[in-house]
Design a protein around this motif. Structure first.
Motif, PDB file in Angstrom:
ATOM      1  N   ALA A 292       0.841  -1.200   0.000  1.00 45.45           N
ATOM      2  CA  ALA A 292       0.000   0.000   0.000  1.00 45.45           C
ATOM      3  C   ALA A 292       0.877   1.251   0.000  1.00 45.45           C
ATOM      4  CB  ALA A 292      -0.921   0.002   1.216  1.00 45.45           C
ATOM      5  N   THR A 293       0.442   2.266  -0.756  1.00 45.10           N
ATOM      6  CA  THR A 293       1.219   3.510  -0.807  1.00 45.10           C
ATOM      7  C   THR A 293       1.053   4.344   0.463  1.00 45.10           C
ATOM      8  OG1 THR A 293      -0.602   4.701  -1.877  1.00 45.10           O
ATOM      9  CG2 THR A 293       1.011   3.615  -3.311  1.00 45.10           C
ATOM     10  N   GLY A 294      -0.040   4.109   1.219  1.00 42.82           N
ATOM     11  CA  GLY A 294      -0.305   4.919   2.394  1.00 42.82           C
ATOM     12  C   GLY A 294      -1.044   6.201   2.078  1.00 42.82           C
ATOM     13  N   ASN A 295      -1.374   6.395   0.807  1.00 45.50           N
ATOM     14  CA  ASN A 295      -2.088   7.599   0.389  1.00 45.50           C
ATOM     15  C   ASN A 295      -3.109   7.193  -0.673  1.00 45.50           C
ATOM     16  OD1 ASN A 295      -2.922  10.205  -0.181  1.00 45.50           O
ATOM     17  ND2 ASN A 295      -1.153  10.680  -1.463  1.00 45.50           N
ATOM     18  N   ALA A 296      -4.385   7.388  -0.385  1.00 44.89           N
ATOM     19  CA  ALA A 296      -5.436   6.962  -1.311  1.00 44.89           C
ATOM     20  C   ALA A 296      -5.349   7.760  -2.610  1.00 44.89           C
ATOM     21  CB  ALA A 296      -6.805   7.145  -0.668  1.00 44.89           C
ATOM     22  N   GLY A 297      -5.108   7.081  -3.711  1.00 48.83           N
ATOM     23  CA  GLY A 297      -5.094   7.728  -5.016  1.00 48.83           C
ATOM     24  C   GLY A 297      -3.781   8.359  -5.405  1.00 48.83           C
ATOM     25  N   PHE A 299       0.893   8.743  -4.459  1.00 56.32           N
ATOM     26  CA  PHE A 299       2.075   8.396  -3.692  1.00 56.32           C
ATOM     27  C   PHE A 299       2.143   9.285  -2.448  1.00 56.32           C
ATOM     28  CE2 PHE A 299       3.347   6.713  -7.814  1.00 56.32           C
ATOM     29  CZ  PHE A 299       4.056   5.569  -7.461  1.00 56.32           C
ATOM     30  N   PRO A 300       2.873   8.872  -1.417  1.00 53.41           N
ATOM     31  CA  PRO A 300       3.055   9.758  -0.266  1.00 53.41           C
ATOM     32  C   PRO A 300       3.796  11.025  -0.678  1.00 53.41           C
ATOM     33  CG  PRO A 300       4.482   7.819  -0.116  1.00 53.41           C
ATOM     34  CD  PRO A 300       3.534   7.569  -1.245  1.00 53.41           C
ATOM     35  N   THR A 301       3.531  12.104   0.013  1.00 47.02           N
ATOM     36  CA  THR A 301       4.135  13.388  -0.372  1.00 47.02           C
ATOM     37  C   THR A 301       5.640  13.423  -0.135  1.00 47.02           C
ATOM     38  OG1 THR A 301       3.534  14.231   1.822  1.00 47.02           O
ATOM     39  CG2 THR A 301       2.008  14.681  -0.008  1.00 47.02           C
ATOM     40  N   SER A 302       6.118  12.699   0.858  1.00 47.69           N
ATOM     41  CA  SER A 302       7.564  12.662   1.118  1.00 47.69           C
ATOM     42  C   SER A 302       8.127  11.301   0.732  1.00 47.69           C
ATOM     43  CB  SER A 302       7.846  12.931   2.606  1.00 47.69           C
ATOM     44  OG  SER A 302       7.248  11.943   3.419  1.00 47.69           O
ATOM     45  N   ASN A 303       9.261  11.328   0.048  1.00 45.92           N
ATOM     46  CA  ASN A 303       9.958  10.114  -0.395  1.00 45.92           C
ATOM     47  C   ASN A 303       9.020   9.133  -1.124  1.00 45.92           C
ATOM     48  OD1 ASN A 303      12.369  11.000   0.899  1.00 45.92           O
ATOM     49  ND2 ASN A 303      11.593  10.216   2.847  1.00 45.92           N
ATOM     50  N   PRO A 304       8.346   9.579  -2.164  1.00 42.05           N
ATOM     51  CA  PRO A 304       7.396   8.694  -2.859  1.00 42.05           C
ATOM     52  C   PRO A 304       8.059   7.483  -3.503  1.00 42.05           C
ATOM     53  CG  PRO A 304       7.781  10.681  -4.143  1.00 42.05           C
ATOM     54  CD  PRO A 304       8.440  10.901  -2.820  1.00 42.05           C
ATOM     55  N   ALA A 305       9.328   7.640  -3.909  1.00 40.30           N
ATOM     56  CA  ALA A 305      10.009   6.534  -4.586  1.00 40.30           C
ATOM     57  C   ALA A 305      10.268   5.358  -3.655  1.00 40.30           C
ATOM     58  CB  ALA A 305      11.319   7.023  -5.189  1.00 40.30           C
ATOM     59  N   ASP A 306      10.211   5.592  -2.338  1.00 34.76           N
ATOM     60  CA  ASP A 306      10.451   4.488  -1.396  1.00 34.76           C
ATOM     61  C   ASP A 306       9.428   3.376  -1.586  1.00 34.76           C
ATOM     62  OD1 ASP A 306      12.525   5.918  -0.435  1.00 34.76           O
ATOM     63  OD2 ASP A 306      11.628   6.404   1.516  1.00 34.76           O
ATOM     64  N   SER A 334       3.542  10.281 -14.186  1.00 31.60           N
ATOM     65  CA  SER A 334       3.765  10.815 -12.836  1.00 31.60           C
ATOM     66  C   SER A 334       5.094  10.338 -12.263  1.00 31.60           C
ATOM     67  CB  SER A 334       2.618  10.388 -11.914  1.00 31.60           C
ATOM     68  OG  SER A 334       1.389  10.910 -12.353  1.00 31.60           O
ATOM     69  N   ILE A 335       5.392   9.061 -12.442  1.00 32.89           N
ATOM     70  CA  ILE A 335       6.620   8.492 -11.883  1.00 32.89           C
ATOM     71  C   ILE A 335       7.857   9.053 -12.576  1.00 32.89           C
ATOM     72  CG2 ILE A 335       7.896   6.312 -11.665  1.00 32.89           C
ATOM     73  CD1 ILE A 335       5.265   4.912 -11.138  1.00 32.89           C
ATOM     74  N   ARG A 336       7.697   9.499 -13.799  1.00 30.08           N
ATOM     75  CA  ARG A 336       8.825  10.040 -14.565  1.00 30.08           C
ATOM     76  C   ARG A 336       9.455  11.255 -13.868  1.00 30.08           C
ATOM     77  NH1 ARG A 336       6.632  10.957 -20.089  1.00 30.08           N
ATOM     78  NH2 ARG A 336       7.039   8.765 -20.527  1.00 30.08           N
ATOM     79  N   LYS A 337       8.739  11.902 -12.965  1.00 31.42           N
ATOM     80  CA  LYS A 337       9.249  13.099 -12.287  1.00 31.42           C
ATOM     81  C   LYS A 337      10.052  12.780 -11.033  1.00 31.42           C
ATOM     82  CE  LYS A 337       5.067  15.512 -13.832  1.00 31.42           C
ATOM     83  NZ  LYS A 337       3.809  16.174 -13.413  1.00 31.42           N
ATOM     84  N   PHE A 338      10.090  11.516 -10.604  1.00 28.41           N
ATOM     85  CA  PHE A 338      10.750  11.160  -9.349  1.00 28.41           C
ATOM     86  C   PHE A 338      12.275  11.186  -9.490  1.00 28.41           C
ATOM     87  CE2 PHE A 338       7.017   8.336  -7.714  1.00 28.41           C
ATOM     88  CZ  PHE A 338       6.218   9.472  -7.657  1.00 28.41           C
ATOM     89  N   LYS A 339      12.942  11.608  -8.384  1.00 33.56           N
ATOM     90  CA  LYS A 339      14.400  11.618  -8.325  1.00 33.56           C
ATOM     91  C   LYS A 339      14.875  10.857  -7.095  1.00 33.56           C
ATOM     92  CE  LYS A 339      15.417  16.102 -10.498  1.00 33.56           C
ATOM     93  NZ  LYS A 339      16.146  17.371 -10.284  1.00 33.56           N
ATOM     94  N   ASP A 340      16.136  10.412  -7.137  1.00 31.77           N
ATOM     95  CA  ASP A 340      16.725   9.823  -5.942  1.00 31.77           C
ATOM     96  C   ASP A 340      17.373  10.912  -5.101  1.00 31.77           C
ATOM     97  OD1 ASP A 340      19.133  10.453  -7.152  1.00 31.77           O
ATOM     98  OD2 ASP A 340      19.604   8.393  -7.733  1.00 31.77           O
ATOM     99  N   THR A 341      18.030  10.526  -3.997  1.00 33.49           N
ATOM    100  CA  THR A 341      18.614  11.515  -3.082  1.00 33.49           C
ATOM    101  C   THR A 341      19.779  12.278  -3.705  1.00 33.49           C
ATOM    102  OG1 THR A 341      19.979   9.733  -2.163  1.00 33.49           O
ATOM    103  CG2 THR A 341      17.908  10.250  -1.026  1.00 33.49           C
ATOM    104  N   ASP A 342      20.363  11.728  -4.781  1.00 35.63           N
ATOM    105  CA  ASP A 342      21.470  12.411  -5.458  1.00 35.63           C
ATOM    106  C   ASP A 342      20.987  13.294  -6.602  1.00 35.63           C
ATOM    107  OD1 ASP A 342      23.384  11.166  -3.838  1.00 35.63           O
ATOM    108  OD2 ASP A 342      23.385   9.377  -5.107  1.00 35.63           O
TER     109      ASP A 342
END
Length: 435
Positions: A292-297, A299-306, A334-342
Motif C-alpha cells: 500500500a502507498t499509504g495515500n489513497a489515489g 504516492f506519499p508526499t515525502s519520499n514517494p520513490a520508497d 507521474s513516476i517520470r518526475k521522481f528523483k533519488d537523493t542524489d
C-alpha cells in the motif's frame, strides 16, 4: 520478366541488371527506415533533456516558494505528453523496420506447406475450397471443418502471432505455451515438497504424501472479421498473408491485452488483476500480494520513490532478476518526475530504439489496460511475468470466407483460441494506491 520487392512485374530491364535491382531497392528501403528510427530516437532523447530541465525548474520553485508557477507546471506536462507521443512513434518505426517481408519460397519450407499455402490463397481470393478441403482431409487435420473455416498456413499463423506479440504488451513479456487440446492443466504442490537433511548411514524418514493441486487454463475463442473488396482480392500484387495478419492484429491485440490484465475468465482469459489481492504480510498461495502507498489515489508526499523500492523487494530475488514494471501511460507520466537523493531521475529512457525505458534499472512495460492512480487501484505491478503469468495458444488459426453477408464486400471470419492466467503467485506483486 522479374518480380521486384513491391510485387509488381517489370518488363524491359536487361537480363544483367534484373537480379541487382531488388537488392538496391531493398537496401535503400532499409536504410531509410533505419534513418527514421535514428531521427526519432534523437528527438526523443532531446525532449527528455528538455523535460528534466523544466522539471528541475519546477522543483526549484517548489523549494523556494512552496509552490510552482502555473506556466512551469504546464510546460512540464506538455513535454511529458510529447515524450509519450514520441516514444510511441519511435516504437512503431522500430517495429516496421524490423518486420521481415513475406513472399517467395522460404528455406526449409516443405512441398506440402507450399501446396497448402497456394490452396489457401485460392480459397481467400476466389472462394475455391475443394483443393484446400482435400489437403486438410489428407492430413487428417483435427481442425478441418468447412462449416467453421479452414486452417491458415503455418507461415501465416506464425506471422499473425508475431505481429500480435509486437502489439500486445502482456503477450510480449508473459510465458507462452502452445497446446493442441481445449485446455492446459498444470499440477503444483500446494504445501511444498517434503525435504530434510540426513546422515549417510541414517534411516530415511518417510515423507508425507505431497498435497497436489491443479490449475487449468482453458483456451477461449477470439475472433475478428476483416472485410476486403473484390478488387483487392483480384490484385496479384497484394500479399494475402500480410494483409490478413495486419487486419486482425489490432482486434486480436486489443482484446487480448485487456483480458490478460482485467479479464474475468468467463469466455476469455483471466487477467492477473482479477485474482484476490492481500497485503504482502498476509500473502498466501492463490492470491497476489500488494504494497500500500499509504495515500489513497497517490504516492506519499515525502519520499514517494520508497514505495517503488518496497514493491521491488517484495519480490523474491529469484524472480526479481527478470523483473519489470507494468503500468499505464498516465502512471508512468507521474513516476517520470521522481528523483533519488542524489538528484538523478529514477525513470530513464531506452538506450536504443526498440528497447523499453527503465525505472530503478528495471524495464517498464506500458499497458493501457492497467488502472490509473485512483483510490484503492493496483496501478503498478512488478515481477517476473514470464514465470508468473501464462498464456496458452491452441494451435491453428481458422478463416471462414463469407461473400454473402455484406455484398459487395467479402468478410473473413478469423478465429483463434487463447487462454491465460497466473501460474506463479510469488512472481508478481502489486502497488495499491490506498491508505
Amino acid at each position: 520478366m522479374s518480380h521486384w520487392n513491391d510485387g509488381v512485374p517489370r518488363i524491359g530491364a536487361s537480363l544483367k541488371k534484373e537480379p541487382r535491382a531488388p537488392e538496391t531497392k531493398s537496401a535503400e528501403t532499409r536504410s531509410a527506415s533505419a534513418h527514421e528510427v535514428r531521427e526519432a530516437m534523437d528527438e526523443f532523447l532531446s525532449s527528455f533533456e528538455d523535460f528534466k530541465s523544466a522539471n528541475d525548474e519546477r522543483l526549484g520553485e517548489l523549494e523556494r516558494k512552496l509552490t510552482a508557477d502555473v506556466l512551469t507546471e504546464e510546460k512540464v506536462d506538455r513535454i511529458n505528453r510529447a515524450l509519450d507521443t514520441q516514444k510511441k512513434k519511435m516504437d512503431e518505426l522500430t517495429l516496421a523496420a524490423a518486420r521481415p517481408e513475406i513472399g517467395g519460397t522460404r528455406a526449409g519450407e516443405t512441398y506440402a506447406g507450399r501446396e497448402h499455402k497456394r490452396a489457401f490463397d485460392r480459397y481467400v481470393r476466389k472462394g475455391e475450397a475443394h483443393e484446400l478441403r482435400g489437403l486438410e482431409a489428407k492430413a487428417l487435420s483435427v481442425g478441418s471443418d468447412p462449416d467453421g473455416g479452414y486452417l491458415v498456413p503455418v507461415e501465416t499463423e506464425k506471422l499473425i502471432d508475431r505481429i500480435i506479440s509486437e502489439v500486445s504488451p502482456i503477450r510480449a513479456i508473459a510465458g507462452i505455451r502452445q497446446i493442441g487440446s481445449a485446455s492446459y492443466k498444470k499440477p503444483f504442490a500446494a504445501g511444498g515438497m517434503q525435504t530434510g537433511w540426513v546422515g549417510e548411514t541414517e534411516a530415511r524418514p518417510q515423507t508425507a504424501t505431497p498435497s497436489l493441486a491443479e490449475i487449468e487454463f482453458p483456451a477461449m475463442e477470439l475472433y475478428a472479421m476483416p472485410a476486403a473488396t473484390p478488387t483487392l482480392l483480384d490484385d496479384a500484387a497484394v500479399n494475402i498473408d500480410q494483409w490478413l495478419a495486419e487486419e486482425v492484429q489490432t482486434a486480436f491485440a486489443e482484446q487480448e491485452g485487456a483480458a490478460f490484465v482485467i479479464g474475468d475468465g468467463v469466455k476469455k482469459p483471466r487477467g492477473f488483476l482479477d485474482y484476490d489481492m492481500v497485503a504482502e504480510n498476509a500473502w498466501e498461495w492463490g492470491k497476489l500480494g500488494f504494497i500500500a502507498t499509504g495515500n489513497a489515489g497517490g504516492f506519499p508526499t515525502s519520499n514517494p520513490a520508497d514505495k517503488l523500492i518496497d514493491l521491488v523487494y517484495a519480490v523474491k530475488a529469484g524472480y526479481r532478476a527478470n523483473g519489470r514494471f507494468v503500468m499505464n501511460r498516465s502512471t508512468q507520466s507521474s513516476i517520470r518526475k521522481f528523483k533519488d537523493t542524489d538528484g538523478n531521475y529514477l525513470w530513464q529512457p531506452a538506450v536504443a530504439a526498440g528497447q523499453p525505458p527503465t525505472l530503478l534499472n528495471y524495464a517498464v512495460t506500458e499497458a493501457e489496460d492497467m488502472p490509473s492512480m485512483e483510490a484503492g487501484a493496483p496501478a503498478v505491478a512488478f515481477g517476473d511475468f514470464r514465470r508468473g503469468y501464462l498464456i496458452v495458444d491452441r494451435l491453428g488459426v481458422r478463416v471462414l470466407r463469407d461473400p454473402y453477408s455484406a455484398k459487395p464486400y467479402v468478410l473473413f471470419y478469423t478465429t483463434k483460441r487463447v487462454g491465460g492466467g497466473v501460474q506463479n503467485f510469488e512472481a508478481i506483486k502489486l502497488l495499491k494506491f490506498q491508505a
